[in-house]
Design a protein around this motif. Structure first.
Motif, PDB file in Angstrom:
ATOM      1  N   ILE A  66     -18.032  29.844   7.462  1.00  0.00           N
ATOM      2  CA  ILE A  66     -19.480  30.061   7.387  1.00  0.00           C
ATOM      3  C   ILE A  66     -19.801  31.161   6.382  1.00  0.00           C
ATOM      4  O   ILE A  66     -20.728  31.033   5.570  1.00  0.00           O
ATOM      5  N   ALA A  67     -19.019  32.235   6.386  1.00  0.00           N
ATOM      6  CA  ALA A  67     -19.229  33.314   5.413  1.00  0.00           C
ATOM      7  C   ALA A  67     -19.045  32.805   3.986  1.00  0.00           C
ATOM      8  O   ALA A  67     -19.784  33.202   3.075  1.00  0.00           O
ATOM      9  N   LEU A  68     -18.074  31.910   3.780  1.00  0.00           N
ATOM     10  CA  LEU A  68     -17.829  31.354   2.447  1.00  0.00           C
ATOM     11  C   LEU A  68     -19.026  30.562   1.947  1.00  0.00           C
ATOM     12  O   LEU A  68     -19.510  30.798   0.833  1.00  0.00           O
ATOM     13  N   VAL A  69     -19.530  29.628   2.751  1.00  0.00           N
ATOM     14  CA  VAL A  69     -20.653  28.824   2.270  1.00  0.00           C
ATOM     15  C   VAL A  69     -21.913  29.669   2.092  1.00  0.00           C
ATOM     16  O   VAL A  69     -22.672  29.448   1.148  1.00  0.00           O
ATOM     17  N   LYS A  70     -22.128  30.636   2.962  1.00  0.00           N
ATOM     18  CA  LYS A  70     -23.276  31.538   2.795  1.00  0.00           C
ATOM     19  C   LYS A  70     -23.185  32.271   1.458  1.00  0.00           C
ATOM     20  O   LYS A  70     -24.164  32.377   0.725  1.00  0.00           O
ATOM     21  N   ALA A  71     -21.986  32.786   1.151  1.00  0.00           N
ATOM     22  CA  ALA A  71     -21.781  33.529  -0.095  1.00  0.00           C
ATOM     23  C   ALA A  71     -22.015  32.659  -1.319  1.00  0.00           C
ATOM     24  O   ALA A  71     -22.361  33.162  -2.386  1.00  0.00           O
ATOM     25  N   CYS A  72     -21.844  31.349  -1.164  1.00  0.00           N
ATOM     26  CA  CYS A  72     -22.025  30.413  -2.280  1.00  0.00           C
ATOM     27  C   CYS A  72     -23.426  29.804  -2.318  1.00  0.00           C
ATOM     28  O   CYS A  72     -23.683  28.895  -3.108  1.00  0.00           O
TER      29      CYS A  72
END
Length: 112
Positions: A66-72
């Motif tokens: 979830i943190a990865l997609v948010k960051a992208c």
């Protein structure tokens, strides 16, 4: 290689959408390589493939994903109970998506 990122279920025509899947190899978590790779895949999908939308479905307890997609630049769109059978059980997922915006800075491009 730090992991795998794939685009599947690509539909063109008036939908121009695809699903995103990915995983990091053990030992490469939280290294930034998946963020860099996902940014490139999103850029390729929007600029080269001319897709309009990408969707990722993530189990709610997968904080790193979830943190990865948010960051992208992805946004949470919803919740899908019993979305996918994993390990013999139907698992809930959150639906995250990113949409190309005409005239705006393209998703996946970092500010310089």
């Amino acid at each position: 290689m730090a992991g795998v990122i794939n685009l599947t279920h690509i539909v063109l025509g008036s939908f121009r959408s695809g699903y995103l899947g990915y995983y990091a190899f053990a030992g490469h978590e939280r290294s930034g390589f998946m963020r860099e790779g996902l940014d490139e895949v999103v850029r390729f999908a929007f600029l080269t493939m001319k897709l309009h939308r990408l969707e990722a479905n993530i189990q709610p307890n997968n904080r790193a994903s979830i943190a990865l997609v948010k960051a992208c630049g992805f946004s949470k769109e919803g919740f899908s109970p019993g979305y996918l059978k994993i390990g013999g059980r139907w698992r809930d997922h959150e639906r995250w998506a990113i949409v190309a915006k005409p005239g705006a800075r393209r998703a996946g491009q970092r500010k310089t």
